[in-house]
Design a protein around this motif. Structure first.
Motif, PDB file in Angstrom:
ATOM      1  N   GLN A  41       0.825  -1.078   0.147  1.00  0.00           N
ATOM      2  CA  GLN A  41       0.006   0.280  -0.002  1.00  0.00           C
ATOM      3  C   GLN A  41       0.905   1.192   0.029  1.00  0.00           C
ATOM      4  OE1 GLN A  41      -3.192  -0.419  -0.305  1.00  0.00           O
ATOM      5  NE2 GLN A  41      -4.323   1.279   0.610  1.00  0.00           N
ATOM      6  N   ALA A  42       0.672   2.147  -1.041  1.00  0.00           N
ATOM      7  CA  ALA A  42       1.292   3.319  -1.061  1.00  0.00           C
ATOM      8  C   ALA A  42       0.819   4.264   0.455  1.00  0.00           C
ATOM      9  CB  ALA A  42       1.196   4.234  -2.271  1.00  0.00           C
ATOM     10  N   SER A  43       1.797   5.068   0.772  1.00  0.00           N
ATOM     11  CA  SER A  43       1.595   5.960   1.849  1.00  0.00           C
ATOM     12  C   SER A  43       2.100   7.348   1.238  1.00  0.00           C
ATOM     13  CB  SER A  43       2.353   5.795   2.975  1.00  0.00           C
ATOM     14  OG  SER A  43       1.939   6.773   4.089  1.00  0.00           O
ATOM     15  N   HIS A  44       0.963   8.451   0.857  1.00  0.00           N
ATOM     16  CA  HIS A  44       1.166   9.701   0.495  1.00  0.00           C
ATOM     17  C   HIS A  44       1.480  10.896   1.310  1.00  0.00           C
ATOM     18  CE1 HIS A  44      -0.831   7.085  -2.736  1.00  0.00           C
ATOM     19  NE2 HIS A  44       0.301   7.735  -3.490  1.00  0.00           N
ATOM     20  N   ASP A  45       0.922  10.545   2.568  1.00  0.00           N
ATOM     21  CA  ASP A  45       0.625  11.573   3.611  1.00  0.00           C
ATOM     22  C   ASP A  45       1.266  11.110   4.854  1.00  0.00           C
ATOM     23  OD1 ASP A  45      -1.234   9.974   3.854  1.00  0.00           O
ATOM     24  OD2 ASP A  45      -3.039  11.199   4.304  1.00  0.00           O
ATOM     25  N   HIS A  46       1.715  10.051   5.210  1.00  0.00           N
ATOM     26  CA  HIS A  46       2.151   9.968   6.613  1.00  0.00           C
ATOM     27  C   HIS A  46       3.629   9.041   6.319  1.00  0.00           C
ATOM     28  CE1 HIS A  46      -1.307  10.509   8.611  1.00  0.00           C
ATOM     29  NE2 HIS A  46      -2.012  10.092   7.782  1.00  0.00           N
ATOM     30  N   ARG A  47       4.011   8.246   5.607  1.00  0.00           N
ATOM     31  CA  ARG A  47       5.195   7.616   5.370  1.00  0.00           C
ATOM     32  C   ARG A  47       5.786   7.982   4.017  1.00  0.00           C
ATOM     33  NH1 ARG A  47       7.324   6.787  10.620  1.00  0.00           N
ATOM     34  NH2 ARG A  47       5.559   6.233  11.794  1.00  0.00           N
ATOM     35  N   GLY A  48       5.452   8.978   3.563  1.00  0.00           N
ATOM     36  CA  GLY A  48       5.845   9.671   2.287  1.00  0.00           C
ATOM     37  C   GLY A  48       5.419  10.586   1.867  1.00  0.00           C
ATOM     38  N   THR A  49       5.458  11.040   0.439  1.00  0.00           N
ATOM     39  CA  THR A  49       4.609  12.256   0.010  1.00  0.00           C
ATOM     40  C   THR A  49       4.054  12.056  -1.297  1.00  0.00           C
ATOM     41  OG1 THR A  49       6.749  12.997  -1.130  1.00  0.00           O
ATOM     42  CG2 THR A  49       6.534  13.629   0.926  1.00  0.00           C
ATOM     43  N   ASP A  50       3.174  12.914  -1.726  1.00  0.00           N
ATOM     44  CA  ASP A  50       2.618  12.580  -3.448  1.00  0.00           C
ATOM     45  C   ASP A  50       3.971  12.463  -4.117  1.00  0.00           C
ATOM     46  OD1 ASP A  50       0.102  12.757  -2.399  1.00  0.00           O
ATOM     47  OD2 ASP A  50       0.037  14.932  -2.705  1.00  0.00           O
ATOM     48  N   VAL A  56       3.468   1.001   3.366  1.00  0.00           N
ATOM     49  CA  VAL A  56       2.735   0.370   4.381  1.00  0.00           C
ATOM     50  C   VAL A  56       2.150  -0.968   4.231  1.00  0.00           C
ATOM     51  CG1 VAL A  56       2.533   2.714   5.734  1.00  0.00           C
ATOM     52  CG2 VAL A  56       0.545   1.955   4.357  1.00  0.00           C
ATOM     53  N   VAL A  57       1.810  -1.607   5.208  1.00  0.00           N
ATOM     54  CA  VAL A  57       1.268  -2.854   5.231  1.00  0.00           C
ATOM     55  C   VAL A  57      -0.305  -2.861   4.837  1.00  0.00           C
ATOM     56  CG1 VAL A  57       3.233  -4.111   6.270  1.00  0.00           C
ATOM     57  CG2 VAL A  57       1.244  -3.419   7.513  1.00  0.00           C
ATOM     58  N   THR A  58      -0.720  -4.269   3.947  1.00  0.00           N
ATOM     59  CA  THR A  58      -2.099  -4.270   3.940  1.00  0.00           C
ATOM     60  C   THR A  58      -2.133  -5.777   4.116  1.00  0.00           C
ATOM     61  OG1 THR A  58      -3.840  -4.002   2.637  1.00  0.00           O
ATOM     62  CG2 THR A  58      -1.877  -4.628   1.385  1.00  0.00           C
ATOM     63  N   LEU A  59      -3.454  -6.145   4.328  1.00  0.00           N
ATOM     64  CA  LEU A  59      -3.549  -7.579   4.575  1.00  0.00           C
ATOM     65  C   LEU A  59      -4.463  -8.004   3.219  1.00  0.00           C
ATOM     66  CD1 LEU A  59      -3.474 -10.015   6.786  1.00  0.00           C
ATOM     67  CD2 LEU A  59      -5.726  -9.325   7.417  1.00  0.00           C
ATOM     68  N   VAL A  60      -3.965  -8.923   2.890  1.00  0.00           N
ATOM     69  CA  VAL A  60      -4.664  -9.504   1.372  1.00  0.00           C
ATOM     70  C   VAL A  60      -5.210 -11.148   1.511  1.00  0.00           C
ATOM     71  CG1 VAL A  60      -4.571  -9.687  -0.903  1.00  0.00           C
ATOM     72  CG2 VAL A  60      -3.432  -7.903   0.210  1.00  0.00           C
ATOM     73  N   HIS A  61      -6.142 -11.555   1.075  1.00  0.00           N
ATOM     74  CA  HIS A  61      -6.364 -12.956   0.917  1.00  0.00           C
ATOM     75  C   HIS A  61      -5.217 -13.739   0.226  1.00  0.00           C
ATOM     76  CE1 HIS A  61     -10.705 -12.924   2.193  1.00  0.00           C
ATOM     77  NE2 HIS A  61     -10.850 -11.728   1.827  1.00  0.00           N
ATOM     78  N   LYS A  62      -4.939 -14.843   0.610  1.00  0.00           N
ATOM     79  CA  LYS A  62      -3.654 -15.550   0.027  1.00  0.00           C
ATOM     80  C   LYS A  62      -4.244 -15.716  -1.540  1.00  0.00           C
ATOM     81  CE  LYS A  62       0.138 -17.879  -0.184  1.00  0.00           C
ATOM     82  NZ  LYS A  62       0.058 -18.333  -1.271  1.00  0.00           N
ATOM     83  N   GLU A  63      -5.323 -16.285  -1.691  1.00  0.00           N
ATOM     84  CA  GLU A  63      -5.712 -16.559  -2.985  1.00  0.00           C
ATOM     85  C   GLU A  63      -5.681 -15.527  -4.072  1.00  0.00           C
ATOM     86  OE1 GLU A  63      -9.482 -16.627  -0.743  1.00  0.00           O
ATOM     87  OE2 GLU A  63      -7.338 -17.153  -0.512  1.00  0.00           O
ATOM     88  N   GLU A  64      -6.254 -14.250  -3.459  1.00  0.00           N
ATOM     89  CA  GLU A  64      -6.053 -12.948  -4.344  1.00  0.00           C
ATOM     90  C   GLU A  64      -4.613 -12.475  -4.443  1.00  0.00           C
ATOM     91  OE1 GLU A  64      -8.680 -11.169  -5.752  1.00  0.00           O
ATOM     92  OE2 GLU A  64      -9.737 -12.769  -5.092  1.00  0.00           O
ATOM     93  N   TRP A  65      -3.880 -12.589  -3.380  1.00  0.00           N
ATOM     94  CA  TRP A  65      -2.505 -12.206  -3.565  1.00  0.00           C
ATOM     95  C   TRP A  65      -1.561 -13.088  -4.759  1.00  0.00           C
ATOM     96  CZ3 TRP A  65       0.229  -7.997  -2.381  1.00  0.00           C
ATOM     97  CH2 TRP A  65       1.718  -8.004  -2.389  1.00  0.00           C
ATOM     98  N   ASP A  66      -1.921 -14.583  -4.792  1.00  0.00           N
ATOM     99  CA  ASP A  66      -1.555 -15.304  -5.552  1.00  0.00           C
ATOM    100  C   ASP A  66      -1.672 -14.946  -7.023  1.00  0.00           C
ATOM    101  OD1 ASP A  66      -0.374 -16.807  -3.738  1.00  0.00           O
ATOM    102  OD2 ASP A  66      -1.892 -18.261  -3.633  1.00  0.00           O
ATOM    103  N   LYS A  67      -2.674 -14.170  -7.291  1.00  0.00           N
ATOM    104  CA  LYS A  67      -2.894 -13.954  -8.681  1.00  0.00           C
ATOM    105  C   LYS A  67      -2.079 -12.979  -9.469  1.00  0.00           C
ATOM    106  CE  LYS A  67      -8.197 -14.933  -7.908  1.00  0.00           C
ATOM    107  NZ  LYS A  67      -9.387 -14.460  -7.835  1.00  0.00           N
ATOM    108  N   PHE A  68      -1.342 -12.100  -8.550  1.00  0.00           N
ATOM    109  CA  PHE A  68      -0.701 -10.903  -8.958  1.00  0.00           C
ATOM    110  C   PHE A  68       0.558 -10.751  -8.357  1.00  0.00           C
ATOM    111  CE2 PHE A  68      -3.862  -9.182  -6.011  1.00  0.00           C
ATOM    112  CZ  PHE A  68      -3.090  -8.723  -5.235  1.00  0.00           C
TER     113      PHE A  68
END
Length: 221
Positions: A41-50, A56-68
């Motif tokens: 996940q991109a962070s534009h306003d807290h751990r980075g800029t535009d 930053v981290v996000t949680l993703v279903h394993k089967e969804e992650w495997d697709k891409f």
């Protein structure tokens, strides 16, 4: 959606681990099965800029992650350690509003079982029907899978209003290590090695990011 007989329990896997929600009456370490935690996940306003977004981290279903995630270095991971927080029933509505705002950028609330490890080393469900904000891959800030070296360098160099991106990584890694003797995260640990290596290469201090940053953490995961 929670009641006096069914307390509101939310599972934190990112910044919620080191910046808990308010009005917590009980917290228990545990893990999810069937998901991955990734700096996708991109962070534009807290751990980075535009101009130079961090990650930053996000949680993703394993089967969804495997697709891409053809470039993912840990294709067999499907365990995410974190903390389940039981909220004081008197403040449930307030905390729900707080979390909905904090997780508004691409996160969807799901109901999940939290697992633990008993004294015999057996995986068992310790909390049923906990709530968790799960990342969607169709939100504008979703980056997806990046090669670890590229991702690590982005984290190492990015800085935003909430501080250096690497401090977010260091705090999360240290927090996960402290959760349980069994807690681990191959993705986090590999990134930590890359980013600390860049610190050493450039003669920077080996900081865990523990100093006074907790109060300024991103409202994103």
């Amino acid at each position: 959606m929670g009641s006096q007989s069914q307390p509101f329990v939310v599972f934190g896997y990112g910044s919620l681990i080191f910046k808990p929600p308010p009005h917590v009456v009980r917290q228990v370490p545990g893990f999810l099965k069937g998901y991955v935690r990734r700096f996708a996940q991109a962070s534009h306003d807290h751990r980075g800029t535009d101009e130079n977004p961090g990650r930053v981290v996000t949680l993703v279903h394993k089967e969804e992650w495997d697709k891409f995630s053809e470039s993912d270095a840990f294709p067999d991971d499907d365990t995410v350690w974190g903390i389940s927080y039981t909220i004081d029933p008197a403040y449930e509505a307030e905390v729900r509003d707080y979390l909905d705002y904090r997780e508004k950028d691409g996160y969807t609330m799901e109901i999940l079982d939290i697992h633990g490890i008993d004294d015999n080393g057996v995986h068992t469900v310790i909390i049923r029907d906990a709530y968790c904000y799960v990342g969607r891959n169709d939100n504008p800030s979703f980056i997806g899978s990046e090669p670890l070296e590229v991702l690590g360098r982005t984290i190492w160099k990015s800085v935003g209003p909430s501080g250096p991106n690497k401090e977010y990584l260091y705090q999360l890694v240290e927090s996960v290590r402290r959760l349980s003797p069994n807690s681990y995260d191959s993705h986090l640990y590999a990134l930590e090695g890359i980013v600390r290596g860049l610190d050493q290469e450039h003669g920077m201090e080996d900081s865990t990011g523990s100093q006074d940053q907790t109060s300024k953490q991103s409202i994103s995961k």
